[in-house]
Design an enzyme around this catalytic site. Sequence first.
Site, PDB file in Angstrom:
ATOM      1  CE1 TYR A 278     -56.097  74.424 -37.200  1.00 48.78           C
ATOM      2  CE2 TYR A 278     -55.052  72.305 -36.810  1.00 48.78           C
ATOM      3  CZ  TYR A 278     -56.033  73.230 -36.512  1.00 48.78           C
ATOM      4  OH  TYR A 278     -56.952  72.954 -35.535  1.00 48.78           O
ATOM      5  CE1 TYR A 326     -63.108  66.404 -47.037  1.00 49.62           C
ATOM      6  CE2 TYR A 326     -61.749  66.458 -45.056  1.00 49.62           C
ATOM      7  CZ  TYR A 326     -62.440  65.742 -46.017  1.00 49.62           C
ATOM      8  OH  TYR A 326     -62.469  64.369 -45.968  1.00 49.62           O
TER       9      TYR A 326
END
Length: 379
Positions: A278, A326
């Site tokens: 993450y 992203y």
Amino acid sequence: MRRNQVAVVGAAETTELGVIPNVSQIQLHADAALNAIADAGLKLSDIDGIATAVETPQQIAHYLGITPTWVDGTSVGGCSFMLHVRHAAAAIEAGLCKTVLITHAESGKSMIGKLPRSIPADSLQGQFEAPFGIYGPPSMFPIPVLRYMKTYGITHEQIAMVAVVQREWAAKNPRAMMKDPITVADVLNSRMIAYPFRLLQCCLVTDGGGALILTSADRARDFPRKPVYILGTGESVETPMVSQMETFNSSRAFKVAGPTAFKEAGITHKDVDHLMIYDAFAHLPLYGLGDLGFMPHEETGKFIADGNTRPGGKLPLNTNGGGLSYMHSGMYGMYALQESVRQMRGIAPAQVKDAKISVCHGVGGMFAASGTIIFTNEK
């Protein structure tokens, strides 16, 4: 949980990612859910378990017209979906349900139908952090990060390199929001947000979502997609204020979830072919590499700066481009899970050759929660 007893048989993101001003948050949930159900070759009536965060399971069930026998509304921040996978796998093994739908969606950019987030004045954060200007990630992370850098000898250039390498991965991904190449100089010259973080070291703010379908490994053999098996899982939580004070040495929750998953999976770090960590901010992959035990914290910055995690490197990391390039709608964990599944299916835009084991590690609640899922494509 026993290894390889539960599998992912459906996985999909929303039809669009990025800025979606004509779709509400719950509609994004439904879009992701229907895409994942279609990917699994199922019907809505086949779903008997639901898990979600921020939105409640009953809202999603009602909107989709499902009456489940098992629900999970665990909401601990961006890694909630890693915990959902763990809980769903346990529920399937226990016979509480057969087919679980896990959904995530946020209108993080357009704010259409987005549930408000607030800090109650009488909460611990409201009493002891917010009055002193500690409000939200950009103001919570900088001081611990500076201490981490001083303690372990991490440089500004090394943290900037995280963003550079992840942009290299994003350039290979047609769905990525940011694909243009960047340099360390570009990162360090981008607009200051909260020292030491500059704009290109902070996650994107977007709209979108994703969903997963889980079922037993025995049933998974009959589905159209090759199953992606759950090899190991781990989770932990701690007090947010304590985690922030200790963030220079990363999070105790990290150090519980990761080792638990590795032990359950029965693997070592040398077995890992692909890694997702993450990355709401550029320092998180450094913390993850250290706390997951891949190397001492002192070595993490150099490891990434030397190219070990970039395309062609020995430990491919955040191969979709991550939250930095992203997309990041607010709770990123679902997108990390999606990329791990794609890699194990062999269909990722930036596919890692011969990858057999993927570790997906998430953080949530300002380091107060962590979840780790280890996937494999071999039974």
